[in-house]
Design an enzyme around this catalytic site. Structure first.
Site, mmCIF file in Angstrom:
data_model
loop_
_atom_site.group_PDB
_atom_site.id
_atom_site.type_symbol
_atom_site.label_atom_id
_atom_site.label_comp_id
_atom_site.label_asym_id
_atom_site.label_seq_id
_atom_site.Cartn_x
_atom_site.Cartn_y
_atom_site.Cartn_z
ATOM 1 N N LYS A 91 -15.888 21.340 14.197
ATOM 2 C CA LYS A 91 -14.563 21.754 13.719
ATOM 3 C C LYS A 91 -14.577 23.111 13.021
ATOM 4 O O LYS A 91 -13.602 23.850 13.053
ATOM 5 C CB LYS A 91 -13.980 20.695 12.791
ATOM 6 C CG LYS A 91 -13.467 19.483 13.561
ATOM 7 C CD LYS A 91 -12.585 18.616 12.694
ATOM 8 C CE LYS A 91 -11.960 17.482 13.483
ATOM 9 N NZ LYS A 91 -12.951 16.430 13.834
ATOM 10 N N GLU A 113 -3.178 19.894 7.942
ATOM 11 C CA GLU A 113 -2.982 18.451 7.795
ATOM 12 C C GLU A 113 -4.257 17.791 8.289
ATOM 13 O O GLU A 113 -5.007 18.357 9.083
ATOM 14 C CB GLU A 113 -1.769 17.971 8.595
ATOM 15 C CG GLU A 113 -2.046 17.457 9.989
ATOM 16 C CD GLU A 113 -2.378 18.545 10.993
ATOM 17 O OE1 GLU A 113 -1.921 19.692 10.798
ATOM 18 O OE2 GLU A 113 -3.103 18.238 11.943
ATOM 19 N N SER A 379 -20.904 16.240 19.215
ATOM 20 C CA SER A 379 -19.908 16.953 18.406
ATOM 21 C C SER A 379 -20.159 16.893 16.904
ATOM 22 O O SER A 379 -19.764 17.793 16.178
ATOM 23 C CB SER A 379 -18.504 16.429 18.717
ATOM 24 O OG SER A 379 -18.419 15.030 18.514
HETATM 25 C C1 LIG Z 1 -12.704 15.454 14.803
HETATM 26 C C2 LIG Z 1 -13.873 15.081 15.595
HETATM 27 C C3 LIG Z 1 -13.767 14.774 16.976
HETATM 28 C C4 LIG Z 1 -12.455 14.723 17.697
HETATM 29 O O1 LIG Z 1 -11.718 15.901 17.735
HETATM 30 P P1 LIG Z 1 -11.607 16.800 19.053
HETATM 31 O O2 LIG Z 1 -10.557 17.796 18.724
HETATM 32 O O3 LIG Z 1 -11.218 15.898 20.184
HETATM 33 O O4 LIG Z 1 -12.934 17.406 19.283
HETATM 34 C C5 LIG Z 1 -14.931 14.508 17.679
HETATM 35 N N1 LIG Z 1 -16.136 14.492 17.074
HETATM 36 C C6 LIG Z 1 -16.276 14.757 15.756
HETATM 37 C C7 LIG Z 1 -17.639 14.714 15.163
HETATM 38 C C8 LIG Z 1 -15.164 15.064 14.979
HETATM 39 O O5 LIG Z 1 -15.309 15.315 13.666
#
Ligand SMILES: *Cc1c(COP(=O)(O)O)cnc(C)c1O
Length: 395
Positions: A91, A113, A379
């Site tokens: 993020k 938000e 992610s």
């Molecule tokens: C917020 C988050 C997501 C989901 O958000 P996307 O906008 O779909 O990427 C996925 N993995 C992690 C670790 C997150 O913090």
């Protein structure tokens, strides 16, 4: 090349996207639309962005060949280590980009938000870094559920404002943030955390996150002698980590793009966030997309074990990837995700975020050839999800 995945002038991907906003918000969004491409293309801006990604976030993140997982799956599996970024997920790539853009636009204040709090923390982080005032709107119920993230934001100097209307969750926080932005158009920038919202947000966020696939191409060339993998797999909440991991492969038809959604307790259980399985076309958060709604257009409350995937829609780019069949969308249940998260922990010594575990579960559902090169976008890290792993218990 019949189908394009580049956004149109008006912000459309195929029939999805656009800017469906109240009249009062038009000047803010229009200011952004007219300037974002120019600012982002400016070499000074790019230099600042790249410098912070390198020295503050810790990029490039490794592309790690997961040997034991590969043996288990029967393909060459690489992990794109977004979990190693500062703050523990992808993020921050976007919040760094947007705060630099806000400065170029002469803004002094930031609003955002947040649902689970992850985007709020990534926003509060970059506001501290830049010495900018930060207000994060969060549903009152979410504040109760996600106390550690509320305190993280406060430690970082942000003001967390409870949204007390409606269901007191994400969509109410979004409404409050929009209202604030309408009242403070000149000095405030609104940082949206995924590839959602009115144009130009989905394109802007995708471009900031596209550093992920830019790096994958270079790293694969070094490791495999080719830039294109056979598969890229990523989880989708709003879709920003997937958009970043897919970005430079969207026009490369030999690369299969696999998006995993949170099936929750099962797509027919009434407790799910698998938007493409049960969703229909409509307008959500300012863009035309696919969302979970009743026949008369009321949003259906989503459910997932992972707070980050608990969203009733997907960004318009993903709606287009789904609709055009360029992307394959899989639904992963809570249990399948938890099992995949524990498996990755045991085989590779990496505890993934429960969101990311949904991407790994796809490996169990797909058929691969032994020499297939598969990139899974990891992610985020699982530290924040320890309580969820403990509650699941099977490890
Ligand atoms: C917020 C988050 C997501 C989901 O958000 P996307 O906008 O779909 O990427 C996925 N993995 C992690 C670790 C997150 O913090």
């Amino acid at each position: 090349m019949a189908v394009s995945f580049e956004v149109s002038e008006k912000g459309y991907y195929g029939k999805f996207g656009g800017a469906y906003i109240p009249e009062m918000l038009y000047p803010n969004v229009e200011e952004l639309r007219q300037s974002y491409l120019q600012i982002m293309a400016d070499p000074d801006f790019q230099a600042d962005f790249k410098d912070l990604l390198k020295n503050y976030v810790g990029r490039p993140t490794p592309l790690y060949f997961a040997k034991r997982l590969s043996e288990s799956v029967g393909a060459k599996v690489y992990l794109k280590r977004e979990d190693l970024n500062h703050t523990g997920a992808h993020k921050v790539n976007n919040t760094i980009g947007q705060i630099l853009l806000a400065k170029r636009l002469g803004k002094q204040k930031i609003i955002a938000e947040t649902g689970a709090g992850q985007h709020g923390v990534a926003t509060a982080t970059v506001c501290a870094l830049m010495g900018m005032e930060c207000i994060v709107y969060m549903g009152e119920i979410d504040m109760e559920r996600q106390k550690p993230n509320v305190e993280r934001m406060r430690i970082l100097g942000a003001e967390v404002v409870p949204a007390t209307s409606g269901s007191k969750t994400l969509k109410d926080a979004t409404n409050e943030a929009m209202r604030h932005w309408i009242q403070h158009p000149t000095d405030t920038h609104y940082i949206i955390g995924s590839v959602v919202g009115p144009h130009p947000y989905p394109d802007m966020v995708a471009k900031f996150q596209s550093v992920i696939s830019e790096e994958i191409r270079k790293q694969l060339l070094e490791k495999e002698g080719r830039e294109n993998p056979d598969y890229v797999i990523a989880c989708v909440g709003g879709g920003s980590n997937a958009a970043g991991a897919f970005y430079h492969f969207m026009e490369e038809p030999e690369v299969q793009l696999v998006a995993t959604e949170a099936g929750g307790l099962g797509v027919d259980s009434g407790k799910t966030a698998a938007t493409t399985s049960i969703g229909t076309e409509g307008v959500l958060h300012g863009s035309k997309t696919i969302l979970m709604q009743t026949e008369d257009g009321q949003i259906v409350e989503p459910y997932s074990i992972s707070a980050g995937l608990d969203y009733p829609g997907i960004g318009p780019l993903h709606a287009h990837l789904f609709d055009s069949k360029r992307g394959t969308f899989l639904s992963i249940t809570d249990d399948e995700a938890m099992e995949a998260g524990v498996k990755l922990s045991k085989l590779e010594g990496i505890i993934p975020a429960v969101e990311s575990a949904h991407a790994f579960a796809a490996l169990e559902k797909m058929e691969f050839k032994a020499d297939d090169v598969v990139v899974v976008n990891l992610s985020g890290r699982g530290d924040k999800d320890l309580a969820t792993y403990i509650k699941y218990g099977k490890y």
